[in-house]
Design a protein around this motif. Structure first.
Motif, PDB file in Angstrom:
ATOM      1  N   ARG A  85       0.816  -1.218   0.000  1.00 37.49           N
ATOM      2  CA  ARG A  85       0.000   0.000   0.000  1.00 37.49           C
ATOM      3  C   ARG A  85       0.854   1.275   0.000  1.00 37.49           C
ATOM      4  O   ARG A  85       0.697   2.156   0.842  1.00 37.49           O
ATOM      5  N   ASN A  86       1.782   1.337  -0.948  1.00 40.03           N
ATOM      6  CA  ASN A  86       2.629   2.528  -1.058  1.00 40.03           C
ATOM      7  C   ASN A  86       2.524   3.210  -2.425  1.00 40.03           C
ATOM      8  O   ASN A  86       3.243   4.154  -2.695  1.00 40.03           O
ATOM      9  N   LYS A  87       1.649   2.704  -3.289  1.00 42.59           N
ATOM     10  CA  LYS A  87       1.467   3.270  -4.639  1.00 42.59           C
ATOM     11  C   LYS A  87       2.754   3.249  -5.449  1.00 42.59           C
ATOM     12  O   LYS A  87       2.995   4.142  -6.285  1.00 42.59           O
ATOM     13  N   PHE A  88       3.596   2.244  -5.197  1.00 44.51           N
ATOM     14  CA  PHE A  88       4.815   2.110  -5.992  1.00 44.51           C
ATOM     15  C   PHE A  88       4.466   1.751  -7.435  1.00 44.51           C
ATOM     16  O   PHE A  88       3.534   0.996  -7.696  1.00 44.51           O
ATOM     17  N   GLU A  89       5.228   2.321  -8.378  1.00 39.85           N
ATOM     18  CA  GLU A  89       5.032   2.054  -9.798  1.00 39.85           C
ATOM     19  C   GLU A  89       6.304   1.477 -10.390  1.00 39.85           C
ATOM     20  O   GLU A  89       7.370   1.520  -9.772  1.00 39.85           O
ATOM     21  N   GLY A  90       6.191   0.958 -11.590  1.00 37.33           N
ATOM     22  CA  GLY A  90       7.365   0.463 -12.297  1.00 37.33           C
ATOM     23  C   GLY A  90       7.537  -1.035 -12.155  1.00 37.33           C
ATOM     24  O   GLY A  90       6.652  -1.747 -11.670  1.00 37.33           O
ATOM     25  N   LYS A  91       8.680  -1.512 -12.583  1.00 35.84           N
ATOM     26  CA  LYS A  91       8.967  -2.939 -12.590  1.00 35.84           C
ATOM     27  C   LYS A  91       9.741  -3.351 -11.345  1.00 35.84           C
ATOM     28  O   LYS A  91      10.430  -2.532 -10.733  1.00 35.84           O
ATOM     29  N   ILE A  92       9.636  -4.624 -11.011  1.00 33.59           N
ATOM     30  CA  ILE A  92      10.454  -5.190  -9.924  1.00 33.59           C
ATOM     31  C   ILE A  92      11.843  -5.418 -10.489  1.00 33.59           C
ATOM     32  O   ILE A  92      12.008  -6.119 -11.498  1.00 33.59           O
TER      33      ILE A  92
END
Length: 199
Positions: free
Chosen positions: A17-24
């Motif tokens: 629940r941190n609104k992280f975007e992008g790829k791992i």
């Protein structure tokens, strides 16, 4: 907040629940001491890195409720410590890997990935499904080695020569101990018959 260097000795990372975007990132495989990894409820995209299989002591992995796509890496099946897996509510596709740990995960681990197939899901993969005719042919072929012809040949090659050899050996009186036992038993039977006749 940008971390210039992530310690590889971390045992738990929980960034849900941190609104992280992008790829791992592929570098995630360097966290070889990690045991619990929670990435759920973010906006992550791309695929699950295959290098995650290097995390050999990982016990719990939860990247659920993201936008991950592609296949589940087969390398995950080699993590024998993995006890909890939640890949639900992503856009994953393809065959669910098979392995000792994956056989312990139920349908809940994959809910919301409509393009996944294979055990434990009821949806089978295309290469796992054969036509009814193909399945019947496979069943016939698997049974063809046990037809009556094979049984007759096996019987002829095994039982008949054994009895024939045994009969010839006993007729010749060899081995002596076996011939004596049989002769003794036959003698007992003859005596019993004679006693019954006399009575």
């Amino acid at each position: 907040m940008e971390l210039v260097k992530i310690l590889t000795i971390f045992t738990t990372i929980d960034v849900m629940r941190n609104k992280f975007e992008g790829k791992i990132t592929e570098y995630i495989g360097n966290l070889v001491a990690l045991r619990h990894f929670n990435l759920s409820h973010n906006d992550l995209t791309g695929s699950i890195p295959s290098l995650i299989g290097k995390m050999s002591v990982l016990e719990a992995l939860d990247p659920s409720f993201n936008h991950l796509e592609g296949e589940i890496p087969q390398q995950l099946s080699s993590i024998y410590t993995l006890a909890r897996l939640n890949l639900s509510h992503n856009q994953l596709s393809g065959h669910i890997p098979q392995g000792p740990q994956f056989s312990t995960f139920d349908n809940d681990s994959y809910i919301g990935n409509t393009r996944l197939c294979g055990n434990p899901l009821s949806r089978k993969c295309e290469n796992d499904i054969g036509t009814p005719d193909q399945e019947e042919d496979e069943n016939d072929n698997s049974f063809s080695g046990f037809t009556w012809e094979a049984l007759v040949i096996g019987y002829s090659c095994g039982v008949v020569p054994t009895f024939s050899t045994g009969y010839l050996m006993l007729s010749a009186g060899k081995p002596k101990w076996l011939a004596q036992i049989i002769a003794w038993e036959q003698g007992l039977k003859i005596r019993r018959i004679e006693i019954q006749r006399q009575n």
